[in-house]
Design a protein around this motif. Structure first.
Motif, short mmCIF file in Angstrom:
data_model
loop_
_atom_site.label_atom_id
_atom_site.label_comp_id
_atom_site.label_asym_id
_atom_site.label_seq_id
_atom_site.Cartn_x
_atom_site.Cartn_y
_atom_site.Cartn_z
N ASP A 55 -44.69 140.02 7.32
CA ASP A 55 -45.31 141.34 7.23
C ASP A 55 -45.70 141.80 8.64
O ASP A 55 -45.60 141.05 9.61
CB ASP A 55 -46.52 141.32 6.30
N HIS A 56 -46.15 143.05 8.75
CA HIS A 56 -46.45 143.62 10.07
C HIS A 56 -47.56 142.85 10.78
O HIS A 56 -47.47 142.60 12.00
CB HIS A 56 -46.86 145.09 9.92
N LEU A 57 -48.61 142.48 10.07
CA LEU A 57 -49.73 141.78 10.70
C LEU A 57 -49.28 140.44 11.27
O LEU A 57 -49.64 140.08 12.40
CB LEU A 57 -50.86 141.55 9.67
N SER A 58 -48.48 139.70 10.53
CA SER A 58 -48.01 138.41 10.99
C SER A 58 -47.07 138.55 12.19
O SER A 58 -47.12 137.75 13.13
CB SER A 58 -47.30 137.65 9.87
N LYS A 59 -46.22 139.56 12.18
CA LYS A 59 -45.33 139.80 13.32
C LYS A 59 -46.14 140.07 14.58
O LYS A 59 -45.83 139.56 15.67
CB LYS A 59 -44.40 140.97 13.04
N LEU A 60 -47.19 140.87 14.44
CA LEU A 60 -48.03 141.22 15.57
C LEU A 60 -48.72 139.99 16.15
O LEU A 60 -48.68 139.74 17.36
CB LEU A 60 -49.06 142.26 15.11
N ALA A 61 -49.35 139.21 15.28
CA ALA A 61 -50.04 138.00 15.72
C ALA A 61 -49.05 136.97 16.27
O ALA A 61 -49.32 136.33 17.30
CB ALA A 61 -50.82 137.40 14.55
N PHE A 62 -47.94 136.82 15.60
CA PHE A 62 -46.95 135.82 15.98
C PHE A 62 -46.40 136.09 17.39
O PHE A 62 -46.27 135.17 18.20
CB PHE A 62 -45.81 135.80 14.97
N LEU A 120 -53.01 137.91 2.25
CA LEU A 120 -54.20 137.28 2.85
C LEU A 120 -54.00 137.35 4.37
O LEU A 120 -52.93 137.00 4.86
CB LEU A 120 -54.36 135.82 2.41
N PRO A 121 -55.00 137.75 5.13
CA PRO A 121 -54.80 137.92 6.57
C PRO A 121 -54.55 136.61 7.32
O PRO A 121 -53.90 136.61 8.37
CB PRO A 121 -56.10 138.58 7.04
N ASN A 122 -55.04 135.50 6.76
CA ASN A 122 -54.91 134.23 7.48
C ASN A 122 -53.49 133.65 7.44
O ASN A 122 -53.21 132.66 8.12
CB ASN A 122 -55.90 133.19 6.94
N ILE A 123 -52.60 134.25 6.67
CA ILE A 123 -51.23 133.75 6.61
C ILE A 123 -50.56 133.81 7.99
O ILE A 123 -49.73 132.96 8.33
CB ILE A 123 -50.40 134.55 5.58
N CYS A 124 -50.96 134.78 8.80
CA CYS A 124 -50.36 134.87 10.14
C CYS A 124 -50.64 133.62 10.96
O CYS A 124 -49.82 133.21 11.79
CB CYS A 124 -50.85 136.12 10.87
N MET A 125 -51.78 132.97 10.73
CA MET A 125 -52.10 131.74 11.45
C MET A 125 -51.17 130.61 11.01
O MET A 125 -50.81 129.74 11.81
CB MET A 125 -53.55 131.35 11.24
N GLY A 126 -50.80 130.61 9.75
CA GLY A 126 -49.86 129.61 9.26
C GLY A 126 -48.50 129.76 9.91
O GLY A 126 -47.86 128.76 10.27
N GLU A 127 -48.06 131.02 10.08
CA GLU A 127 -46.76 131.25 10.73
C GLU A 127 -46.78 130.76 12.18
O GLU A 127 -45.82 130.13 12.64
CB GLU A 127 -46.43 132.75 10.69
#
Length: 205
Positions: A55-62, A120-127
């Motif tokens: 998702d967009h949030l995970s791409k940004l954090a990643f 869930l917002p914390n999924i980006c940390m998992g990625e």
């Protein structure tokens, strides 16, 4: 003697630009987020096929994390004792809207597991952890605005208690067309003092 900690590097992603330690790394104006983030990830040579399914949030954090961790030259084949503390304002609202739209109409009710997994917002940390083999503490906080003091307190605690060797911290927020990432790496080595005032200064840079 009590250990002191420093910010070794920091990354901003906003206004269709990627900056590393305050210096432009990539910029592509007049693009929607989806086009910008895809071109940015190609430019910085982030090789991770699963990126395009996030998702967009995970791409940004990643992407912000990848820029920092590649500069630190961590091997992706080795486990690292690096904690992650992230925060934002909108949680996973952007993905929540997409998921809600998929279940709103009974006639076309089709919940998507590939979308639901990012509600869930914390999924980006998992990625980030999977790609870079990070094995330590992690936490995601929701604030009305960037909260340097809270990030500082939690990071200091983890490092002083030796629950992590380094901490990846920051703010990563995505809501509709508005996005911003500010991530920084805290460790013993570095030239920028790890203090709330310095964190606020870098965030506003």
């Amino acid at each position: 003697m009590e250990s002191t900690f420093h910010i070794s590097s920091y990354c901003h992603i906003k206004n269709n630009s990627v900056l590393l330690d305050g210096e432009p790394l990539y910029s592509s104006p007049n693009q929607e987020f989806s086009a910008f983030i895809k071109s940015a990830v190609r430019h910085v040579k982030t090789n991770y096929p699963k990126f395009y399914k996030m998702d967009h949030l995970s791409k940004l954090a990643f992407l912000a994390a990848d820029v920092l961790l590649k500069k630190a030259d961590f091997s992706a084949d080795t486990e690292h004792n690096i904690a992650i503390i992230l925060s934002n304002r909108a949680s996973s609202l952007d993905t929540d809207r997409t998921y809600q739209a998929s279940i709103a109409e009974p006639e076309i009710f089709f919940p998507s597991p590939s979308v639901f997994v990012y509600t869930l917002p914390n999924i980006c940390m998992g990625e980030i952890s999977i790609k870079h083999q990070l094995h330590s503490e992690n936490c995601f906080f929701i604030f009305d605005s960037f909260n340097a003091d809270h990030l500082w307190i939690n990071t200091q605690s983890l490092l002083k208690q030796k629950k992590a060797e380094k901490v990846l911290c920051g703010w990563v927020d995505f809501d509709d067309k508005n996005y911003e990432a500010f991530l920084y790496l805290v460790e013993e080595n570095g030239i920028i003092a790890h203090t709330p005032n310095e964190i606020k200064r870098l965030y506003k840079t």
